[in-house]
Enzyme design. Structure first.
Site, PDB file in Angstrom:
ATOM      1  N   MET A  35      -4.075   4.704  -0.582  1.00 24.15           N
ATOM      2  CA  MET A  35      -4.833   5.281   0.529  1.00 24.15           C
ATOM      3  C   MET A  35      -5.789   6.377   0.060  1.00 24.15           C
ATOM      4  SD  MET A  35      -4.180   3.457   3.145  1.00 24.15           S
ATOM      5  CE  MET A  35      -4.801   4.386   4.543  1.00 24.15           C
ATOM      6  N   VAL A  87       0.837  -1.202   0.000  1.00 22.18           N
ATOM      7  CA  VAL A  87       0.000   0.000   0.000  1.00 22.18           C
ATOM      8  C   VAL A  87       0.874   1.254   0.000  1.00 22.18           C
ATOM      9  CG1 VAL A  87      -1.706   1.299   1.352  1.00 22.18           C
ATOM     10  CG2 VAL A  87      -1.795  -1.186   1.311  1.00 22.18           C
ATOM     11  N   CYS A  88       0.445   2.279  -0.751  1.00 19.29           N
ATOM     12  CA  CYS A  88       1.059   3.605  -0.687  1.00 19.29           C
ATOM     13  C   CYS A  88      -0.053   4.643  -0.830  1.00 19.29           C
ATOM     14  CB  CYS A  88       2.147   3.779  -1.747  1.00 19.29           C
ATOM     15  SG  CYS A  88       1.532   3.839  -3.430  1.00 19.29           S
ATOM     16  N   ARG A  89       0.286   5.856  -1.251  1.00 20.95           N
ATOM     17  CA  ARG A  89      -0.728   6.911  -1.358  1.00 20.95           C
ATOM     18  C   ARG A  89      -1.681   6.656  -2.522  1.00 20.95           C
ATOM     19  NH1 ARG A  89      -1.730  11.773  -3.867  1.00 20.95           N
ATOM     20  NH2 ARG A  89       0.067  11.517  -5.206  1.00 20.95           N
TER      21      ARG A  89
END
Length: 98
Positions: free
Chosen positions: A90, A62-64
């Site tokens: 996210m 997961v990242c932005r």
């Protein structure tokens, strides 16, 4: 590379099955909230911290927005890890954070 949508990750969390989430955002980004129980390893440190991960487990990256997590997934895949990239990151996450 396998991919998963944020709402599918949320459904897995709600299902009570243990899942392994690795958040590769920077420290300042994670302070705004991360998926509950996610392991935080900034992308720049992943190469040095990957030995802390268990190759027998599957990890959701997961990242932005999904770009850095895609790079992280490719790196881990190339070293024999089982990974799934959460597309949309996210920015698209509607579930709980901690």
């Amino acid at each position: 590379m396998k991919e998963i949508l944020p709402n599918e990750v949320e459904a897995l969390l709600k299902g009570g099955k243990p899942i392994n989430v690795v958040d590769v955002r920077e420290v300042e980004e994670v302070k705004a909230g991360k998926i509950p129980h996610a392991i935080h390893i900034p992308l720049g440190l992943l190469e040095f911290k990957m030995q802390d991960l268990d190759k027998s487990k599957e990890y959701i990256m997961v990242c932005r927005s999904g770009g850095r997590s895609s790079r992280a997934a490719k790196l881990l895949e190339n070293h024999g890890y089982k990974v799934i990239n959460m597309t949309g990151g996210m920015l698209d996450w509607k579930g709980p954070t901690e």
